[in-house]
Motif scaffolding. Structure first.
Motif, PDB file in Angstrom:
ATOM      1  N   ASN A  69     -67.786   4.466-112.813  1.00  0.00           N
ATOM      2  CA  ASN A  69     -67.139   3.317-111.719  1.00  0.00           C
ATOM      3  C   ASN A  69     -67.250   3.862-110.220  1.00  0.00           C
ATOM      4  OD1 ASN A  69     -67.233   1.191-113.929  1.00  0.00           O
ATOM      5  ND2 ASN A  69     -65.265   1.640-114.419  1.00  0.00           N
ATOM      6  N   ILE A  70     -66.723   4.859-110.313  1.00  0.00           N
ATOM      7  CA  ILE A  70     -66.497   5.652-109.025  1.00  0.00           C
ATOM      8  C   ILE A  70     -67.847   5.936-108.480  1.00  0.00           C
ATOM      9  CG2 ILE A  70     -65.822   7.824-107.695  1.00  0.00           C
ATOM     10  CD1 ILE A  70     -63.377   7.813-109.690  1.00  0.00           C
ATOM     11  N   HIS A  71     -68.886   6.366-109.289  1.00  0.00           N
ATOM     12  CA  HIS A  71     -70.087   6.682-108.635  1.00  0.00           C
ATOM     13  C   HIS A  71     -70.838   5.368-108.255  1.00  0.00           C
ATOM     14  CE1 HIS A  71     -73.622   8.839-108.249  1.00  0.00           C
ATOM     15  NE2 HIS A  71     -74.416   7.938-109.001  1.00  0.00           N
ATOM     16  N   ARG A  72     -70.543   4.459-109.147  1.00  0.00           N
ATOM     17  CA  ARG A  72     -71.440   2.904-108.922  1.00  0.00           C
ATOM     18  C   ARG A  72     -70.745   2.450-107.487  1.00  0.00           C
ATOM     19  NH1 ARG A  72     -70.033   1.062-114.150  1.00  0.00           N
ATOM     20  NH2 ARG A  72     -71.658   1.808-115.371  1.00  0.00           N
ATOM     21  N   ALA A  73     -69.630   2.784-107.339  1.00  0.00           N
ATOM     22  CA  ALA A  73     -68.885   2.145-106.004  1.00  0.00           C
ATOM     23  C   ALA A  73     -69.463   3.084-104.922  1.00  0.00           C
ATOM     24  CB  ALA A  73     -67.309   2.247-105.977  1.00  0.00           C
ATOM     25  N   ASP A  74     -69.497   4.137-105.005  1.00  0.00           N
ATOM     26  CA  ASP A  74     -70.065   5.370-103.720  1.00  0.00           C
ATOM     27  C   ASP A  74     -70.946   6.190-104.555  1.00  0.00           C
ATOM     28  OD1 ASP A  74     -70.481   6.712-101.643  1.00  0.00           O
ATOM     29  OD2 ASP A  74     -68.302   7.164-101.220  1.00  0.00           O
ATOM     30  N   PRO A  75     -72.158   6.058-104.698  1.00  0.00           N
ATOM     31  CA  PRO A  75     -73.122   7.116-105.271  1.00  0.00           C
ATOM     32  C   PRO A  75     -72.829   8.162-104.729  1.00  0.00           C
ATOM     33  CG  PRO A  75     -74.141   5.094-104.842  1.00  0.00           C
ATOM     34  CD  PRO A  75     -73.078   4.878-104.014  1.00  0.00           C
ATOM     35  N   ASN A  76     -72.529   8.619-103.548  1.00  0.00           N
ATOM     36  CA  ASN A  76     -72.616   9.806-102.922  1.00  0.00           C
ATOM     37  C   ASN A  76     -71.248  10.444-102.854  1.00  0.00           C
ATOM     38  OD1 ASN A  76     -75.104   9.790-101.706  1.00  0.00           O
ATOM     39  ND2 ASN A  76     -74.419   8.448-100.147  1.00  0.00           N
ATOM     40  N   SER A  77     -70.314   9.727-103.666  1.00  0.00           N
ATOM     41  CA  SER A  77     -68.820  10.378-103.849  1.00  0.00           C
ATOM     42  C   SER A  77     -68.923  11.568-104.739  1.00  0.00           C
ATOM     43  CB  SER A  77     -68.111   9.323-103.937  1.00  0.00           C
ATOM     44  OG  SER A  77     -68.039   8.700-105.475  1.00  0.00           O
ATOM     45  N   ASP A  78     -67.770  12.244-104.881  1.00  0.00           N
ATOM     46  CA  ASP A  78     -67.540  13.132-105.792  1.00  0.00           C
ATOM     47  C   ASP A  78     -66.496  12.587-106.688  1.00  0.00           C
ATOM     48  OD1 ASP A  78     -66.534  15.334-107.481  1.00  0.00           O
ATOM     49  OD2 ASP A  78     -66.713  16.835-105.990  1.00  0.00           O
ATOM     50  N   PRO A  79     -66.626  12.108-107.913  1.00  0.00           N
ATOM     51  CA  PRO A  79     -65.542  11.674-108.698  1.00  0.00           C
ATOM     52  C   PRO A  79     -64.328  12.507-108.799  1.00  0.00           C
ATOM     53  CG  PRO A  79     -67.661  11.135-109.882  1.00  0.00           C
ATOM     54  CD  PRO A  79     -67.936  12.190-108.825  1.00  0.00           C
TER      55      PRO A  79
ATOM     56  N   GLN B 260     -63.070  14.534-106.741  1.00  0.00           N
ATOM     57  CA  GLN B 260     -62.540  14.405-105.572  1.00  0.00           C
ATOM     58  C   GLN B 260     -61.693  13.001-105.307  1.00  0.00           C
ATOM     59  OE1 GLN B 260     -65.027  15.497-102.195  1.00  0.00           O
ATOM     60  NE2 GLN B 260     -64.857  17.587-102.534  1.00  0.00           N
ATOM     61  N   ALA B 261     -62.479  12.008-105.903  1.00  0.00           N
ATOM     62  CA  ALA B 261     -61.870  10.728-105.661  1.00  0.00           C
ATOM     63  C   ALA B 261     -60.779  10.653-106.555  1.00  0.00           C
ATOM     64  CB  ALA B 261     -62.927   9.654-105.997  1.00  0.00           C
ATOM     65  N   LEU B 262     -60.505  11.172-107.606  1.00  0.00           N
ATOM     66  CA  LEU B 262     -59.220  11.032-108.713  1.00  0.00           C
ATOM     67  C   LEU B 262     -58.267  11.946-107.881  1.00  0.00           C
ATOM     68  CD1 LEU B 262     -60.867  11.457-112.139  1.00  0.00           C
ATOM     69  CD2 LEU B 262     -60.103   9.407-111.268  1.00  0.00           C
ATOM     70  N   ASP B 263     -58.465  12.819-107.050  1.00  0.00           N
ATOM     71  CA  ASP B 263     -57.476  13.571-106.570  1.00  0.00           C
ATOM     72  C   ASP B 263     -56.431  12.718-105.271  1.00  0.00           C
ATOM     73  OD1 ASP B 263     -57.909  15.837-107.791  1.00  0.00           O
ATOM     74  OD2 ASP B 263     -59.122  16.522-106.178  1.00  0.00           O
ATOM     75  N   HIS B 264     -57.303  11.672-105.080  1.00  0.00           N
ATOM     76  CA  HIS B 264     -56.782  10.723-104.008  1.00  0.00           C
ATOM     77  C   HIS B 264     -56.136   9.300-104.481  1.00  0.00           C
ATOM     78  CE1 HIS B 264     -58.032  13.714-101.093  1.00  0.00           C
ATOM     79  NE2 HIS B 264     -59.353  13.701-101.703  1.00  0.00           N
ATOM     80  N   LEU B 265     -55.946   9.373-105.727  1.00  0.00           N
ATOM     81  CA  LEU B 265     -55.728   7.852-106.418  1.00  0.00           C
ATOM     82  C   LEU B 265     -54.296   7.482-106.091  1.00  0.00           C
ATOM     83  CD1 LEU B 265     -57.298   8.020-109.912  1.00  0.00           C
ATOM     84  CD2 LEU B 265     -58.090   6.712-107.849  1.00  0.00           C
ATOM     85  N   ASP B 266     -53.274   8.558-105.556  1.00  0.00           N
ATOM     86  CA  ASP B 266     -51.873   8.352-105.433  1.00  0.00           C
ATOM     87  C   ASP B 266     -51.865   7.123-104.301  1.00  0.00           C
ATOM     88  OD1 ASP B 266     -51.276  10.226-106.952  1.00  0.00           O
ATOM     89  OD2 ASP B 266     -51.027  11.672-105.790  1.00  0.00           O
TER      90      ASP B 266
END
Length: 66
Positions: free
Chosen positions: A48-58, A60-66
Motif C-alpha cells: 500500500n505504501i508503494h502504491r501510494a508513492d512508488p518511489n518511497s522506501d516502505p 522509511q515510511a514506517l519509521d514516520h508513522l507516529d
C-alpha cells in the motif's frame, strides 16, 4: 546486469534476512500461525505504501508513522 559476486552476495543477504525473520517471528508461532498473519499484514502495508508513492522506501515510511 548482475555479476556472479553480486548474486552470491545477494543470496547471502537473503539467507541472513530469512534467519533474522525466523528468529523474530518464532515467538508468534503457537496454536494459530500468527507469524504468517503478521507477515501478510506487513507485506500488505508495504504494498500500500508503494502504491501510494512508488518511489518511497516502505521501511522509511514506517519509521514516520507516529
Amino acid at each position: 546486469m548482475s555479476t556472479p559476486t553480486g548474486r552470491t552476495l545477494l543470496a547471502d543477504y537473503e539467507q541472513r534476512v530469512a534467519a533474522a525473520e525466523a528468529e523474530l517471528l518464532a515467538g508468534l508461532n503457537g496454536e494459530h500461525d500468527n507469524a504468517e498473519v503478521f507477515r501478510d499484514l506487513v507485506s500488505r502495508l508495504a504494498m500500500n505504501i508503494h502504491r501510494a508513492d512508488p518511489n518511497s522506501d516502505p521501511c522509511q515510511a514506517l519509521d514516520h508513522l507516529d
